[in-house]
Design a protein around this motif. Structure first.
Motif, PDB file in Angstrom:
ATOM      1  N   UNK A   1       5.043  -4.274  -5.153  1.00 48.53           N
ATOM      2  CA  UNK A   1       5.401  -2.930  -4.724  1.00 48.53           C
ATOM      3  C   UNK A   1       5.929  -2.855  -3.310  1.00 48.53           C
ATOM      4  N   UNK A   2       6.189  -3.980  -2.699  1.00 49.53           N
ATOM      5  CA  UNK A   2       6.737  -4.003  -1.344  1.00 49.53           C
ATOM      6  C   UNK A   2       5.718  -4.334  -0.288  1.00 49.53           C
ATOM      7  N   UNK A   3       4.529  -3.746  -0.363  1.00 47.66           N
ATOM      8  CA  UNK A   3       3.521  -3.988   0.678  1.00 47.66           C
ATOM      9  C   UNK A   3       2.207  -4.505   0.116  1.00 47.66           C
ATOM     10  N   UNK A   4       2.194  -4.864  -1.170  1.00 46.74           N
ATOM     11  CA  UNK A   4       1.015  -5.493  -1.750  1.00 46.74           C
ATOM     12  C   UNK A   4       0.163  -4.558  -2.577  1.00 46.74           C
TER      13      UNK A   4
ATOM     14  N   UNK B   1      -1.207  -1.056  -1.443  1.00 46.88           N
ATOM     15  CA  UNK B   1      -1.369  -0.896  -0.007  1.00 46.88           C
ATOM     16  C   UNK B   1      -0.558   0.303   0.450  1.00 46.88           C
ATOM     17  N   UNK B   2      -1.030   0.998   1.498  1.00 48.85           N
ATOM     18  CA  UNK B   2      -0.376   2.249   1.890  1.00 48.85           C
ATOM     19  C   UNK B   2       0.936   2.050   2.627  1.00 48.85           C
ATOM     20  N   UNK B   3       1.254   0.807   3.024  1.00 51.96           N
ATOM     21  CA  UNK B   3       2.534   0.553   3.675  1.00 51.96           C
ATOM     22  C   UNK B   3       2.634   1.074   5.081  1.00 51.96           C
ATOM     23  N   UNK B   4       1.516   1.551   5.655  1.00 53.47           N
ATOM     24  CA  UNK B   4       1.556   2.095   7.020  1.00 53.47           C
ATOM     25  C   UNK B   4       1.669   0.961   8.021  1.00 53.47           C
ATOM     26  N   UNK B   5       2.482   1.167   9.048  1.00 51.96           N
ATOM     27  CA  UNK B   5       2.651   0.164  10.084  1.00 51.96           C
ATOM     28  C   UNK B   5       3.972  -0.563   9.932  1.00 51.96           C
ATOM     29  N   UNK B   6       4.397  -1.220  11.002  1.00 48.65           N
ATOM     30  CA  UNK B   6       5.660  -1.954  10.999  1.00 48.65           C
ATOM     31  C   UNK B   6       5.462  -3.307  11.672  1.00 48.65           C
ATOM     32  N   UNK B   7       5.247  -4.380  10.892  1.00 51.01           N
ATOM     33  CA  UNK B   7       5.180  -4.413   9.430  1.00 51.01           C
ATOM     34  C   UNK B   7       3.830  -3.915   8.931  1.00 51.01           C
ATOM     35  N   UNK B   8       3.759  -3.510   7.659  1.00 44.62           N
ATOM     36  CA  UNK B   8       2.479  -3.016   7.126  1.00 44.62           C
ATOM     37  C   UNK B   8       1.494  -4.156   6.907  1.00 44.62           C
ATOM     38  N   UNK B   9       0.197  -3.902   7.107  1.00 42.08           N
ATOM     39  CA  UNK B   9      -0.795  -4.916   6.738  1.00 42.08           C
ATOM     40  C   UNK B   9      -0.738  -5.185   5.239  1.00 42.08           C
ATOM     41  N   UNK B  10      -0.754  -6.452   4.883  1.00 42.50           N
ATOM     42  CA  UNK B  10      -0.667  -6.828   3.484  1.00 42.50           C
ATOM     43  C   UNK B  10      -2.015  -7.374   3.004  1.00 42.50           C
ATOM     44  N   UNK B  11      -2.406  -7.041   1.770  1.00 42.56           N
ATOM     45  CA  UNK B  11      -3.679  -7.561   1.242  1.00 42.56           C
ATOM     46  C   UNK B  11      -3.581  -9.055   0.966  1.00 42.56           C
ATOM     47  N   UNK B  12      -4.611  -9.803   1.382  1.00 42.22           N
ATOM     48  CA  UNK B  12      -4.579 -11.252   1.204  1.00 42.22           C
ATOM     49  C   UNK B  12      -5.774 -11.791   0.420  1.00 42.22           C
ATOM     50  N   UNK B  13      -6.936 -11.123   0.494  1.00 39.94           N
ATOM     51  CA  UNK B  13      -8.130 -11.595  -0.209  1.00 39.94           C
ATOM     52  C   UNK B  13      -8.923 -10.396  -0.706  1.00 39.94           C
ATOM     53  N   UNK B  14      -9.798 -10.638  -1.683  1.00 35.58           N
ATOM     54  CA  UNK B  14     -10.621  -9.553  -2.203  1.00 35.58           C
ATOM     55  C   UNK B  14     -11.919 -10.104  -2.771  1.00 35.58           C
TER      56      UNK B  14
ATOM     57  N   UNK C   1     -21.535  -5.445  -5.231  1.00 37.43           N
ATOM     58  CA  UNK C   1     -22.501  -5.183  -6.309  1.00 37.43           C
ATOM     59  C   UNK C   1     -22.370  -3.795  -6.934  1.00 37.43           C
ATOM     60  N   UNK C   2     -21.903  -2.813  -6.163  1.00 34.15           N
ATOM     61  CA  UNK C   2     -21.748  -1.462  -6.721  1.00 34.15           C
ATOM     62  C   UNK C   2     -20.420  -1.278  -7.444  1.00 34.15           C
ATOM     63  N   UNK C   3     -19.630  -2.343  -7.541  1.00 33.64           N
ATOM     64  CA  UNK C   3     -18.357  -2.284  -8.259  1.00 33.64           C
ATOM     65  C   UNK C   3     -17.157  -2.014  -7.388  1.00 33.64           C
ATOM     66  N   UNK C   4     -17.381  -1.586  -6.152  1.00 31.90           N
ATOM     67  CA  UNK C   4     -16.262  -1.354  -5.248  1.00 31.90           C
ATOM     68  C   UNK C   4     -15.515  -2.653  -4.992  1.00 31.90           C
ATOM     69  N   UNK C   5     -14.229  -2.540  -4.767  1.00 33.70           N
ATOM     70  CA  UNK C   5     -13.386  -3.690  -4.475  1.00 33.70           C
ATOM     71  C   UNK C   5     -13.116  -3.715  -2.976  1.00 33.70           C
ATOM     72  N   UNK C   6     -13.410  -4.819  -2.336  1.00 32.15           N
ATOM     73  CA  UNK C   6     -13.169  -4.955  -0.905  1.00 32.15           C
ATOM     74  C   UNK C   6     -11.995  -5.893  -0.692  1.00 32.15           C
ATOM     75  N   UNK C   7     -11.066  -5.447   0.140  1.00 33.30           N
ATOM     76  CA  UNK C   7      -9.817  -6.163   0.365  1.00 33.30           C
ATOM     77  C   UNK C   7      -9.626  -6.363   1.860  1.00 33.30           C
ATOM     78  N   UNK C   8      -9.233  -7.577   2.261  1.00 37.02           N
ATOM     79  CA  UNK C   8      -8.849  -7.795   3.656  1.00 37.02           C
ATOM     80  C   UNK C   8      -7.334  -7.810   3.741  1.00 37.02           C
ATOM     81  N   UNK C   9      -6.824  -7.142   4.775  1.00 33.97           N
ATOM     82  CA  UNK C   9      -5.388  -7.016   4.966  1.00 33.97           C
ATOM     83  C   UNK C   9      -5.026  -7.461   6.378  1.00 33.97           C
ATOM     84  N   UNK C  10      -3.836  -8.038   6.520  1.00 32.21           N
ATOM     85  CA  UNK C  10      -3.356  -8.444   7.835  1.00 32.21           C
ATOM     86  C   UNK C  10      -1.850  -8.277   7.902  1.00 32.21           C
ATOM     87  N   UNK C  11      -1.333  -8.141   9.128  1.00 29.00           N
ATOM     88  CA  UNK C  11       0.100  -8.034   9.354  1.00 29.00           C
ATOM     89  C   UNK C  11       0.480  -8.931  10.519  1.00 29.00           C
TER      90      UNK C  11
END
Length: 299
Positions: free
Chosen positions: A114-117, A135-148, A152-162
Motif C-alpha cells: 500500500x505504499x507505506x506498509x 501504516x498511516x503514512x505520516x511523516x517524510x519518509x513515513x515510518x514503515x512496519x518491520x516486525x510484529x 496475550x490479549x490478541x492485540x497486534x504490536x508492530x514496530x515501525x521505523x523510517x
C-alpha cells in the motif's frame, strides 16, 4: 503427526537468510548446550525474514521478494520440515516478519504494501490475504512496519521505523486492534532509533530490540510500559552491535540475534531480563545472517 515428531519444548528456532552460501536455512538450537542443527536448507529460504510456530508445531517462515522473486510465506510441516508454500505475491511486497494468532490465523508484516506498509492476515488453509491495518503514512519518509508480535490479549504490536540518508528520523511501537485494525501509538522517539524486534513478556510489558539505540548507537533492548508508553533500558552495549530479532523463553529470558557482534558473525544471545547480563548461546559456524528467532512452547 506422531507426538515424537514435534520438537521438544524450549527448542530455539532460527531462520538465516544467507546460510550455506546464501542459500538460507532454518536451524534448531538446543537451549542448554547451544548445539545447532539445520532443519531445512535452500529452497525458498534465501532471504528469510521471520519465523513463527503454528499450534501443531509446524514452522512458518516469511521471505522477502528481493532474494529472489516475490514475497512468500512458507510452511515446514512438523516432522517432515519440507517447504510448502502457504501464499505468495498478492499483497506481499516485502514481508518482514510473521506471527500466529490464537485462532491459528497468520499475520505477516510488510514494509511496502500500500505504499507505506501494512499488517496482512493470511488464512492458514487457503492462503487468502486480507489487509488488517495499513501504516498511516505520516511523516517524510513515513515510518514503515518491520516486525510484529501478538500480545496475550490478541492485540497486534508492530514496530515501525523510517530512515533517510542513513539517519533514523522516527521510530514507534504501534498497537493494532485485531478486529477493527485501528492503530494506536504506544510509544515513539525516546531511545528508539531502529526498532527491529518485538515481544511481550509475562507481565504484559513490551520488549523491543533496537539496532541503534542509546548513545554510541550500540543497540540494546528497551522495555515499554503498555499503558503509559514509558521506556526503560533492559540491556545495552556490551557485546551488542546491532540487535535484531527477539523472542522470549518460558522463564522470561530474552533471545536476541545480532549479525554484527563478535567481529561480524551471526550470534544468538540470551539476556537476563532483570540484570541485562548477556550470554552468547551460539555463534558463527554456519550462521551468516540470523533474521528471526522463535521458541517451541510447551504442548
Amino acid at each position: 503427526m506422531a507426538v515424537q515428531d514435534r520438537l521438544p519444548a524450549g527448542t530455539i528456532l532460527l531462520c538465516d537468510s544467507q546460510a550455506f552460501g546464501c542459500a538460507g536455512a532454518v536451524f534448531r538450537v538446543d537451549p542448554v548446550t547451544g548445539e545447532r542443527q539445520a532443519l531445512s536448507i535452500a529452497g525458498d529460504l534465501q532471504g528469510a525474514t521471520g519465523i513463527a510456530l503454528e499450534a501443531d508445531g509446524s514452522v512458518l517462515v516469511s521471505k522477502d521478494r528481493f532474494h529472489p522473486g516475490t514475497g512468500v510465506l512458507l510452511r515446514l510441516p512438523v516432522g517432515t520440515w519440507t517447504q510448502t508454500e502457504v501464499t505468495s505475491g498478492g499483497k506481499f511486497t516485502a514481508p518482514g516478519d510473521v506471527a500466529v494468532e490464537a485462532d491459528g490465523r497468520i499475520l505477516v508484516v510488510d514494509s511496502f504494501t500500500g505504499g507505506s506498509g501494512a499488517v496482512i492476515r493470511v488464512d492458514p488453509a487457503t492462503g487468502d490475504q486480507v489487509v488488517l491495518s495499513e501504516s498511516d503514512g505520516a511523516g517524510d519518509p513515513p515510518p514503515r512496519p518491520v516486525r510484529l508480535c501478538v500480545a496475550p490479549d490478541g492485540a497486534v504490536l508492530v514496530v515501525e521505523q523510517a530512515m533517510a540518508g542513513g539517519m533514523d528520523l522516527s521510530a514507534r511501537v504501534v498497537r493494532v486492534d485485531p478486529v477493527s485494525g485501528a492503530r494506536t501509538t504506544v510509544t515513539s522517539g525516546g531511545d528508539l532509533r531502529s526498532p527491529i524486534g518485538v515481544a511481550v513478556d509475562g507481565g504484559g510489558a513490551i520488549l523491543v530490540a533496537d539496532a541503534n539505540a542509546f548513545p554510541g548507537f550500540g543497540g540494546g533492548v528497551i522495555k515499554v510500559d503498555p499503558v503509559s508508553g514509558a521506556q526503560t533500558t533492559v540491556a545495552s552495549g556490551g557485546a551488542f552491535v546491532a540487535p535484531q530479532a527477539l523472542a522470549l523463553e518460558a522463564d522470561g529470558s530474552l533471545l536476541i540475534t545480532d549479525n554484527e557482534a563478535l567481529d561480524g558473525v551471526g550470534t544468538l544471545f540470551r539476556v537476563n531480563p532483570a540484570t541485562g547480563a548477556q550470554q552468547v548461546l551460539a555463534s558463527g559456524g554456519d550462521f551468516k545472517r540470523l533474521t528471526g528467532v522463535a521458541v517451541v512452547p510447551a504442548s
